[in-house]
Design a protein around this motif. Sequence first.
Motif, PDB file in Angstrom:
ATOM      1  N   GLN A 122      59.459 -38.599  62.892  1.00 49.11           N
ATOM      2  CA  GLN A 122      60.467 -39.330  62.330  1.00 49.11           C
ATOM      3  C   GLN A 122      59.575 -40.498  61.686  1.00 49.11           C
ATOM      4  OE1 GLN A 122      63.238 -41.338  65.153  1.00 49.11           O
ATOM      5  NE2 GLN A 122      64.001 -42.656  63.346  1.00 49.11           N
ATOM      6  N   ILE A 123      58.492 -41.125  62.308  1.00 49.03           N
ATOM      7  CA  ILE A 123      58.089 -42.079  61.565  1.00 49.03           C
ATOM      8  C   ILE A 123      57.009 -41.535  60.291  1.00 49.03           C
ATOM      9  CG2 ILE A 123      57.783 -43.759  63.507  1.00 49.03           C
ATOM     10  CD1 ILE A 123      54.829 -43.186  63.619  1.00 49.03           C
ATOM     11  N   GLY A 124      56.697 -40.221  60.466  1.00 52.14           N
ATOM     12  CA  GLY A 124      55.869 -39.513  59.184  1.00 52.14           C
ATOM     13  C   GLY A 124      56.929 -39.339  58.110  1.00 52.14           C
ATOM     14  N   ASP A 125      58.275 -38.933  58.428  1.00 56.37           N
ATOM     15  CA  ASP A 125      59.368 -38.949  57.365  1.00 56.37           C
ATOM     16  C   ASP A 125      59.496 -40.341  56.743  1.00 56.37           C
ATOM     17  OD1 ASP A 125      59.344 -36.237  57.742  1.00 56.37           O
ATOM     18  OD2 ASP A 125      61.273 -36.574  59.019  1.00 56.37           O
ATOM     19  N   LEU A 126      59.450 -41.333  57.586  1.00 55.34           N
ATOM     20  CA  LEU A 126      59.753 -42.598  57.321  1.00 55.34           C
ATOM     21  C   LEU A 126      58.580 -43.055  56.246  1.00 55.34           C
ATOM     22  CD1 LEU A 126      61.306 -44.267  60.275  1.00 55.34           C
ATOM     23  CD2 LEU A 126      62.449 -43.760  58.250  1.00 55.34           C
ATOM     24  N   ALA A 127      56.948 -42.775  56.507  1.00 51.06           N
ATOM     25  CA  ALA A 127      56.254 -43.400  55.700  1.00 51.06           C
ATOM     26  C   ALA A 127      56.142 -42.545  54.299  1.00 51.06           C
ATOM     27  CB  ALA A 127      55.044 -43.157  56.367  1.00 51.06           C
ATOM     28  N   ALA A 128      56.630 -41.205  54.474  1.00 50.20           N
ATOM     29  CA  ALA A 128      56.448 -40.540  53.299  1.00 50.20           C
ATOM     30  C   ALA A 128      56.946 -41.186  52.057  1.00 50.20           C
ATOM     31  CB  ALA A 128      57.048 -38.994  53.514  1.00 50.20           C
ATOM     32  N   GLY A 129      56.101 -41.440  51.000  1.00 51.47           N
ATOM     33  CA  GLY A 129      56.455 -41.790  49.622  1.00 51.47           C
ATOM     34  C   GLY A 129      56.606 -43.355  49.828  1.00 51.47           C
ATOM     35  N   GLN A 130      56.303 -44.013  50.804  1.00 56.82           N
ATOM     36  CA  GLN A 130      56.021 -45.451  50.469  1.00 56.82           C
ATOM     37  C   GLN A 130      54.800 -45.803  49.982  1.00 56.82           C
ATOM     38  OE1 GLN A 130      57.751 -47.878  53.451  1.00 56.82           O
ATOM     39  NE2 GLN A 130      58.880 -46.283  54.719  1.00 56.82           N
ATOM     40  N   ALA A 131      54.764 -47.029  49.303  1.00 59.00           N
ATOM     41  CA  ALA A 131      53.670 -47.610  48.702  1.00 59.00           C
ATOM     42  C   ALA A 131      52.869 -48.079  49.869  1.00 59.00           C
ATOM     43  CB  ALA A 131      53.960 -48.496  47.726  1.00 59.00           C
ATOM     44  N   ALA A 132      51.404 -48.164  49.713  1.00 55.99           N
ATOM     45  CA  ALA A 132      50.519 -48.998  50.612  1.00 55.99           C
ATOM     46  C   ALA A 132      50.930 -50.507  50.578  1.00 55.99           C
ATOM     47  CB  ALA A 132      49.267 -48.856  50.204  1.00 55.99           C
ATOM     48  N   ASP A 133      50.872 -51.100  51.818  1.00 51.99           N
ATOM     49  CA  ASP A 133      50.893 -52.536  51.774  1.00 51.99           C
ATOM     50  C   ASP A 133      49.736 -53.327  51.513  1.00 51.99           C
ATOM     51  OD1 ASP A 133      53.848 -52.802  52.520  1.00 51.99           O
ATOM     52  OD2 ASP A 133      53.197 -51.393  54.147  1.00 51.99           O
ATOM     53  N   PHE A 134      48.594 -52.738  51.925  1.00 54.70           N
ATOM     54  CA  PHE A 134      47.106 -53.318  51.856  1.00 54.70           C
ATOM     55  C   PHE A 134      46.058 -52.325  51.838  1.00 54.70           C
ATOM     56  CE2 PHE A 134      49.369 -54.686  55.740  1.00 54.70           C
ATOM     57  CZ  PHE A 134      48.772 -54.023  56.555  1.00 54.70           C
ATOM     58  N   ALA A 135      44.654 -52.807  51.405  1.00 50.26           N
ATOM     59  CA  ALA A 135      43.902 -51.822  51.585  1.00 50.26           C
ATOM     60  C   ALA A 135      43.253 -51.662  52.869  1.00 50.26           C
ATOM     61  CB  ALA A 135      42.662 -52.262  50.499  1.00 50.26           C
ATOM     62  N   VAL A 136      42.511 -50.364  53.080  1.00 49.92           N
ATOM     63  CA  VAL A 136      42.083 -49.880  54.381  1.00 49.92           C
ATOM     64  C   VAL A 136      40.974 -51.243  54.916  1.00 49.92           C
ATOM     65  CG1 VAL A 136      40.708 -48.310  55.606  1.00 49.92           C
ATOM     66  CG2 VAL A 136      42.637 -47.613  54.215  1.00 49.92           C
ATOM     67  N   ALA A 137      40.341 -51.671  53.711  1.00 50.31           N
ATOM     68  CA  ALA A 137      39.219 -52.587  53.890  1.00 50.31           C
ATOM     69  C   ALA A 137      39.768 -53.957  54.380  1.00 50.31           C
ATOM     70  CB  ALA A 137      38.463 -52.835  52.653  1.00 50.31           C
ATOM     71  N   ASP A 138      41.047 -54.112  54.551  1.00 49.37           N
ATOM     72  CA  ASP A 138      41.848 -55.226  55.137  1.00 49.37           C
ATOM     73  C   ASP A 138      42.278 -55.362  56.419  1.00 49.37           C
ATOM     74  OD1 ASP A 138      41.676 -56.427  52.491  1.00 49.37           O
ATOM     75  OD2 ASP A 138      43.434 -55.834  51.867  1.00 49.37           O
ATOM     76  N   ILE A 139      41.729 -54.167  57.261  1.00 52.45           N
ATOM     77  CA  ILE A 139      42.113 -54.000  58.395  1.00 52.45           C
ATOM     78  C   ILE A 139      41.076 -53.888  59.328  1.00 52.45           C
ATOM     79  CG2 ILE A 139      44.481 -52.984  57.931  1.00 52.45           C
ATOM     80  CD1 ILE A 139      43.267 -50.348  59.186  1.00 52.45           C
ATOM     81  N   VAL A 140      41.163 -54.143  60.365  1.00 48.91           N
ATOM     82  CA  VAL A 140      40.021 -53.971  61.760  1.00 48.91           C
ATOM     83  C   VAL A 140      40.673 -52.913  62.619  1.00 48.91           C
ATOM     84  CG1 VAL A 140      38.773 -54.911  63.271  1.00 48.91           C
ATOM     85  CG2 VAL A 140      39.109 -56.216  61.777  1.00 48.91           C
ATOM     86  N   TYR A 141      40.362 -51.840  62.736  1.00 46.18           N
ATOM     87  CA  TYR A 141      40.801 -50.807  63.466  1.00 46.18           C
ATOM     88  C   TYR A 141      40.707 -51.076  64.844  1.00 46.18           C
ATOM     89  CZ  TYR A 141      40.978 -47.024  59.857  1.00 46.18           C
ATOM     90  OH  TYR A 141      41.380 -46.339  58.734  1.00 46.18           O
ATOM     91  N   ASP A 142      41.893 -50.915  65.624  1.00 47.51           N
ATOM     92  CA  ASP A 142      41.632 -50.932  67.087  1.00 47.51           C
ATOM     93  C   ASP A 142      41.924 -49.319  67.740  1.00 47.51           C
ATOM     94  OD1 ASP A 142      42.174 -51.543  69.895  1.00 47.51           O
ATOM     95  OD2 ASP A 142      43.807 -53.039  69.516  1.00 47.51           O
ATOM     96  N   ILE A 143      41.829 -49.353  69.142  1.00 46.43           N
ATOM     97  CA  ILE A 143      42.044 -47.988  69.472  1.00 46.43           C
ATOM     98  C   ILE A 143      43.233 -47.554  69.109  1.00 46.43           C
ATOM     99  CG2 ILE A 143      40.082 -48.197  71.064  1.00 46.43           C
ATOM    100  CD1 ILE A 143      42.017 -48.412  73.546  1.00 46.43           C
ATOM    101  N   PRO A 144      43.702 -46.223  69.067  1.00 40.46           N
ATOM    102  CA  PRO A 144      44.993 -45.952  68.487  1.00 40.46           C
ATOM    103  C   PRO A 144      46.043 -46.275  69.738  1.00 40.46           C
ATOM    104  CG  PRO A 144      43.522 -44.214  68.134  1.00 40.46           C
ATOM    105  CD  PRO A 144      42.602 -45.218  68.788  1.00 40.46           C
ATOM    106  N   ILE A 145      45.899 -45.829  70.723  1.00 38.83           N
ATOM    107  CA  ILE A 145      46.792 -46.198  72.015  1.00 38.83           C
ATOM    108  C   ILE A 145      46.500 -47.494  72.641  1.00 38.83           C
ATOM    109  CG2 ILE A 145      48.376 -45.292  73.882  1.00 38.83           C
ATOM    110  CD1 ILE A 145      48.691 -43.931  71.174  1.00 38.83           C
ATOM    111  N   THR A 146      46.885 -48.491  72.398  1.00 31.09           N
ATOM    112  CA  THR A 146      46.102 -49.776  72.704  1.00 31.09           C
ATOM    113  C   THR A 146      46.404 -50.122  73.996  1.00 31.09           C
ATOM    114  OG1 THR A 146      47.948 -51.052  71.971  1.00 31.09           O
ATOM    115  CG2 THR A 146      46.032 -50.884  70.571  1.00 31.09           C
ATOM    116  N   ALA A 147      47.287 -49.539  74.877  1.00 31.38           N
ATOM    117  CA  ALA A 147      47.532 -50.017  76.248  1.00 31.38           C
ATOM    118  C   ALA A 147      48.114 -48.553  77.158  1.00 31.38           C
ATOM    119  CB  ALA A 147      48.579 -51.024  76.302  1.00 31.38           C
ATOM    120  N   PRO A 148      47.328 -47.587  77.188  1.00 33.21           N
ATOM    121  CA  PRO A 148      47.545 -46.465  77.777  1.00 33.21           C
ATOM    122  C   PRO A 148      47.619 -46.567  79.214  1.00 33.21           C
ATOM    123  CG  PRO A 148      45.377 -46.359  77.246  1.00 33.21           C
ATOM    124  CD  PRO A 148      45.811 -47.415  76.434  1.00 33.21           C
TER     125      PRO A 148
END
Length: 287
Positions: free
Chosen positions: A47-73
């Motif tokens: 569902q979120i893949g469908d919601l993201a499709a076609g939407q414009a990026a909000d900011f550059a990848v360089a502007d984020i700091v990656y966390d682990i994908p599942i932050t509280a498993p």
Amino acid sequence: MRFASFMHQGRSAWGAITDSGVIDLSARYGGQWPSLRAVIEQAALPQIGDLAAGQAADFAVADIVYDIPITAPEKILCVGVNFPDRNAEYKDGQESPPYMSLFPRFARSFTGHGQPLIRPPESPQLDYEGEMTIIIGKGGRRIADADALGHIAALTLCNEGTIRDWVRHAKFNVTQGKNWDRSGAIGPWIVPFTDESQLADIALQTRVNGQVRQSDRTSRMIFGFRQIIAYISTFTTLVPGDVIVCGTPTGAGARFDPPIWLKPGDVVEVEAEGIGTLTNTVADEVP
């Protein structure tokens, strides 16, 4: 589609990583899904893949700091000695074991893509282990081998960083060598799992400063993904968002003569076909 957890301007967020930048899905849908784990718990990755499709990026990848994908498993479980050559490295004369070796890791022991692995002052023996990693999407207990892949939500990568001499502090347990804060990494993102071809026979490679140190294929794993899920779920209930790190090929730094430990300034890359490349530098812990 690739989905990641990250920090942006001091705010914890999650979204889609695209070639043009980051789509901040948490800003749009965070009330319904406050985290990627919540997305997975509600089986909403498609569902979120469908919601993201076609939407414009909000900011550059360089502007984020990656966390682990599942932050509280709830659980991070790791499979040890899961490639034939890795078993041979032990030189104990034993054939492949009938049951897999397992140990837990804590979320705090991992950092995100692009962040340094931290070498503690207690030991210089920081080592790398590139591994395929699965994220559980459908929980269960005593999951049948034939049904196991249906319980996977997504795939990602892990550098299962290890403090080698602390692995040997005790007689029969490796936990203390595997759980130093930010000694390993998971990421950069998760890729939704669709079918067995995504993981049945893919190349997995680890490089240090551009030099290939580990290289193998998932088809050679001693315990396959179906077996891993079935076996683990025999003794513990798997829940959505659980992380299972599935074993590393031969070639870790400890196996060189003399051993080659990671040091500040090194760059470690873990790459797998169809997923991407997890990249981390190395730094000393600052008290």
